[in-house]
Write an enzyme that holds these catalytic residues in place. Structure first.
Site, mmCIF file in Angstrom:
data_model
loop_
_atom_site.group_PDB
_atom_site.id
_atom_site.type_symbol
_atom_site.label_atom_id
_atom_site.label_comp_id
_atom_site.label_asym_id
_atom_site.label_seq_id
_atom_site.Cartn_x
_atom_site.Cartn_y
_atom_site.Cartn_z
ATOM 1 N N ARG A 256 -7.249 5.243 7.230
ATOM 2 C CA ARG A 256 -5.977 5.787 6.742
ATOM 3 C C ARG A 256 -6.150 6.147 5.272
ATOM 4 N NH1 ARG A 256 -1.883 1.430 5.797
ATOM 5 N NH2 ARG A 256 -2.308 1.915 3.626
ATOM 6 N N HIS A 260 0.666 3.732 3.893
ATOM 7 C CA HIS A 260 1.160 3.428 5.245
ATOM 8 C C HIS A 260 2.280 4.393 5.629
ATOM 9 C CE1 HIS A 260 2.637 1.299 8.742
ATOM 10 N NE2 HIS A 260 3.830 1.212 8.162
ATOM 11 N N TYR A 269 -2.539 -2.806 -2.925
ATOM 12 C CA TYR A 269 -3.312 -3.791 -2.151
ATOM 13 C C TYR A 269 -4.705 -3.314 -1.754
ATOM 14 C CZ TYR A 269 -1.259 -1.035 1.699
ATOM 15 O OH TYR A 269 -0.865 -0.020 2.517
HETATM 16 C C1 LIG Z 1 7.457 -5.056 16.915
HETATM 17 C C2 LIG Z 1 7.278 -4.678 15.473
HETATM 18 N N1 LIG Z 1 6.939 -5.613 14.577
HETATM 19 C C3 LIG Z 1 6.770 -5.277 13.274
HETATM 20 C C4 LIG Z 1 6.957 -3.993 12.853
HETATM 21 C C5 LIG Z 1 6.784 -3.617 11.388
HETATM 22 N N2 LIG Z 1 5.592 -2.776 11.243
HETATM 23 C C6 LIG Z 1 5.701 -1.442 11.053
HETATM 24 S S1 LIG Z 1 4.229 -0.702 10.925
HETATM 25 C C7 LIG Z 1 3.392 -2.154 11.082
HETATM 26 C C8 LIG Z 1 1.878 -2.192 11.050
HETATM 27 C C9 LIG Z 1 1.260 -1.495 12.211
HETATM 28 O O1 LIG Z 1 -0.113 -1.364 12.036
HETATM 29 P P1 LIG Z 1 -1.014 -0.628 13.086
HETATM 30 O O2 LIG Z 1 -0.636 -1.041 14.479
HETATM 31 O O3 LIG Z 1 -2.431 -0.856 12.699
HETATM 32 O O4 LIG Z 1 -0.624 0.904 12.960
HETATM 33 P P2 LIG Z 1 -0.784 1.896 11.730
HETATM 34 O O5 LIG Z 1 0.494 1.839 10.950
HETATM 35 O O6 LIG Z 1 -1.965 1.471 10.942
HETATM 36 O O7 LIG Z 1 -0.968 3.244 12.326
HETATM 37 C C10 LIG Z 1 4.296 -3.207 11.243
HETATM 38 C C11 LIG Z 1 3.898 -4.623 11.403
HETATM 39 C C12 LIG Z 1 7.333 -3.036 13.830
HETATM 40 N N3 LIG Z 1 7.515 -1.755 13.540
HETATM 41 N N4 LIG Z 1 7.478 -3.402 15.148
#
Ligand SMILES: Cc1ncc(C[n+]2csc(CCOP(=O)(O)OP(=O)(O)O)c2C)c(N)n1
Length: 365
Positions: A256, A260, A269
């Site tokens: 990435r 985010h 971070y």
């Molecule tokens: C069920 C749930 N728990 C927590 C969140 C908060 N949250 C949003 S993005 C994220 C991280 C996701 O990381 P990843 O699966 O690696 O996807 P990326 O954003 O890197 O594409 C979290 C924990 C959420 N959206 N849904």
């Protein structure tokens, strides 16, 4: 003591960071005419992505999740799908959605907070962006099982991030699809980060692909910045699923390059020097170099493409900005067959105060 099971995980990379082929390429990739559309789709995604961030910064879009650096995963996989297959994206898969035919103005509407942006005029059966992490894996397993029950030769292709593979929904959906040999492909865009949590703190496994082994299906790791490798592996997995071979888990290793979302500041971070190193591996320049080696791309074509993508995105932005506001009643009208009494009151007052419904914002009136 005896060994009852062994497994190994393959890593597939066909084009290196300098655009050189590392091995004899699959048949489709020997024809530059098949590679140029992949390049164009990645370029358009990147153009759209940059514009969406600019719109957010100027208050014209809500929070936006950039796909910068991950374009090859979405483009490579979606280009391997048939129109009748179904995409179940996470919120970061604009690349796949654009290849599927989601219009840029529709995506902008979604990120602008307008649910009509999920009503795709192109791929009518594709699912909307999934913001809850990993829940789409269960939806995909259900859709795939339905295709199997109905005898339809369709495949559910489900995207998620590395963080999603730590969720119960991921294991449950994968397990269900594996047991029932449902036509499903799980694509993990392993971009190394789950917001601020690095991959190293996410899973103790050497690869995310090996999580497939626990479900009894194939897991494979691919260089997610090599669109040729992604496309090749996705084609095999999708056609295996279609012909009754069951699900596959593809771990696409990528990075990435952006924050985010626009609500994040990744410099708080992570080390910017490490991000800089990753730029040397990014997918758009890699395929460009490969096409240049083949003599299948030129500076003039690059300039024409940049111009064309900018025009396409600008026209979509105009369409998005000119979209009439949604009907205030819509948020009440499509959730319940019969609106609960408490919400009936809210609906009435929302309509009363909605400016474009003739109401005003004066709370005392
Ligand atoms: C069920 C749930 N728990 C927590 C969140 C908060 N949250 C949003 S993005 C994220 C991280 C996701 O990381 P990843 O699966 O690696 O996807 P990326 O954003 O890197 O594409 C979290 C924990 C959420 N959206 N849904």
């Amino acid at each position: 003591m005896s060994t009852v099971a062994r497994f190994h995980i393959e890593h597939v990379r066909l084009i290196d960071a300098e655009g050189e082929a590392l091995a004899p390429l699959p048949a489709f990739a020997r024809d530059p005419a098949a590679l140029v559309p992949l390049y164009r789709a990645m370029y358009l995604t990147r153009t759209f992505d940059a514009k969406a961030i600019a719109l957010q910064r100027t208050g014209k879009l809500g929070t936006f999740a950039s796909a910068l650096g991950q374009e090859a995963v979405g483009v490579g996989v979606a280009a391997a799908m048939r129109a009748e297959d179904v995409l179940l994206p996470s919120y970061r898969e604009h690349a796949a959605q654009l290849v599927r035919g989601v219009k840029i103005e529709e995506s902008l509407r979604y990120w602008g907070g307008d649910e009509r942006g999920c009503d795709f005029s192109g791929p009518r059966s594709d699912f909307p962006n999934c913001v809850p992490i990993a829940t789409q894996v269960c939806h995909a397993a259900g859709a795939a099982y339905a295709f199997k029950l109905r005898g339809e030769a369709r495949v559910a292709v489900c995207f998620m991030g590395d963080g999603a593979t730590s969720k119960g929904d991921f294991y449950e959906g994968m397990n269900f699809a594996a047991v029932w040999k449902a036509p499903m492909v799980l694509v993990v865009s392993n971009n190394q980060w789950a917001i601020s949590l690095p991959r190293s703190a996410q899973s103790a496994t050497a690869t995310l692909a090996q999580k497939a082994i626990a479900a009894g299906i194939d897991g494979i790791q691919v260089d997610g910045n090599d669109v040729v490798a992604v496309h090749h592996i996705a084609r095999e997995a999708i056609e295996r699923a279609r012909s009754g071979g069951g699900p596959t888990l593809i771990e696409a290793l990528t990075y990435r390059l952006g924050d985010h979302t626009t609500a994040d500041d990744a410099s708080r971070y992570r080390d910017p020097a490490l991000v800089q190193e990753q730029w040397a591996l990014e997918p758009v320049a890699r395929l460009r170099k490969h096409l240049l080696h083949l003599g299948a791309w030129s500076k003039a074509q690059e300039e024409a493409l940049a111009h064309e993508c900018a025009e396409t995105v600008n026209a979509a932005v105009e369409a998005y900005l000119a979209t009439p506001a949604p009907d205030t009643a819509a948020m009440f009208d499509y959730l319940y067959a019969t609106l609960p009494v408490a919400l009936q009151g809210q609906r009435a007052s929302a309509l009363r105060f909605a400016p474009h419904n003739g109401g005003d914002h004066d709370q005392s009136s």
